[in-house]
Design a protein around this motif. Sequence first.
Motif, PDB file in Angstrom:
ATOM      1  N   GLU A  38     -20.833  -4.372 -40.716  1.00  0.00           N
ATOM      2  CA  GLU A  38     -20.456  -3.535 -39.570  1.00  0.00           C
ATOM      3  C   GLU A  38     -21.176  -4.046 -38.326  1.00  0.00           C
ATOM      4  O   GLU A  38     -22.364  -4.362 -38.371  1.00  0.00           O
ATOM      5  N   ASP A  42     -20.377  -0.766 -33.254  1.00  0.00           N
ATOM      6  CA  ASP A  42     -19.502   0.144 -33.995  1.00  0.00           C
ATOM      7  C   ASP A  42     -20.325   1.158 -34.787  1.00  0.00           C
ATOM      8  O   ASP A  42     -19.984   2.341 -34.854  1.00  0.00           O
ATOM      9  N   ARG A  46     -20.343   5.300 -34.493  1.00  0.00           N
ATOM     10  CA  ARG A  46     -20.130   6.118 -35.686  1.00  0.00           C
ATOM     11  C   ARG A  46     -21.300   7.076 -35.917  1.00  0.00           C
ATOM     12  O   ARG A  46     -21.109   8.267 -36.157  1.00  0.00           O
ATOM     13  N   GLU A  50     -21.428  11.205 -35.938  1.00  0.00           N
ATOM     14  CA  GLU A  50     -21.912  11.960 -37.092  1.00  0.00           C
ATOM     15  C   GLU A  50     -23.091  12.856 -36.756  1.00  0.00           C
ATOM     16  O   GLU A  50     -23.220  13.947 -37.310  1.00  0.00           O
TER      17      GLU A  50
END
Length: 188
Positions: A38, A42, A46, A50
Amino acid sequence: MAAGGIVLRGNIRPRFAVVRLRREKAWVLPKGKLYPREHPRDAAKREVLEETGHDVTVHEFLGSVSYVVEGKLKIVQFWLMRAAGAPVHELNDDVKAVKWLPLRQAIDTLTRPHEKVFLTHVGPIALRAVQKPRRSTGSARKRRGRSAPNAPVEHVIAFDYEKTRPNVVRALSNWIGRATHPAVRKAG
């Protein structure tokens, strides 16, 4: 490797996101580990979704923080992010609460010394980047040649010197060399 965001909300008086971890009961900047393969940017987006519940726009890279956890060097890269509107996602189970605070109060609320140091350095840069200029480009301040720089720093690295051993400093130095010179990589 981990990634996170210096997340601001609001235009007139921007506020910074800090999150309270449920297990540790610590107030921290939103961040987390990368998944295999990843990209850090990114992962940062994310993790912020979260941990804050907010969808964000990702802007410039602000810097890196390093610290030692259980004898291992952890490096976290941070990007400037903007949140708008209401939360679109429930908080991760690891997060108990999110606060949106002015810069000084956000710094004071953070539990970890290395994050306090980091936000002290990049917070003003983030504020300058998001606040709209109040005057045109021909302002008196600029004419006098005293305009403040708006460019972000490449790296701000904060670490707890008391817990950092020479080999960790060496590892950090090697990482900085690779991060600042991405074209210079070992073939293989």
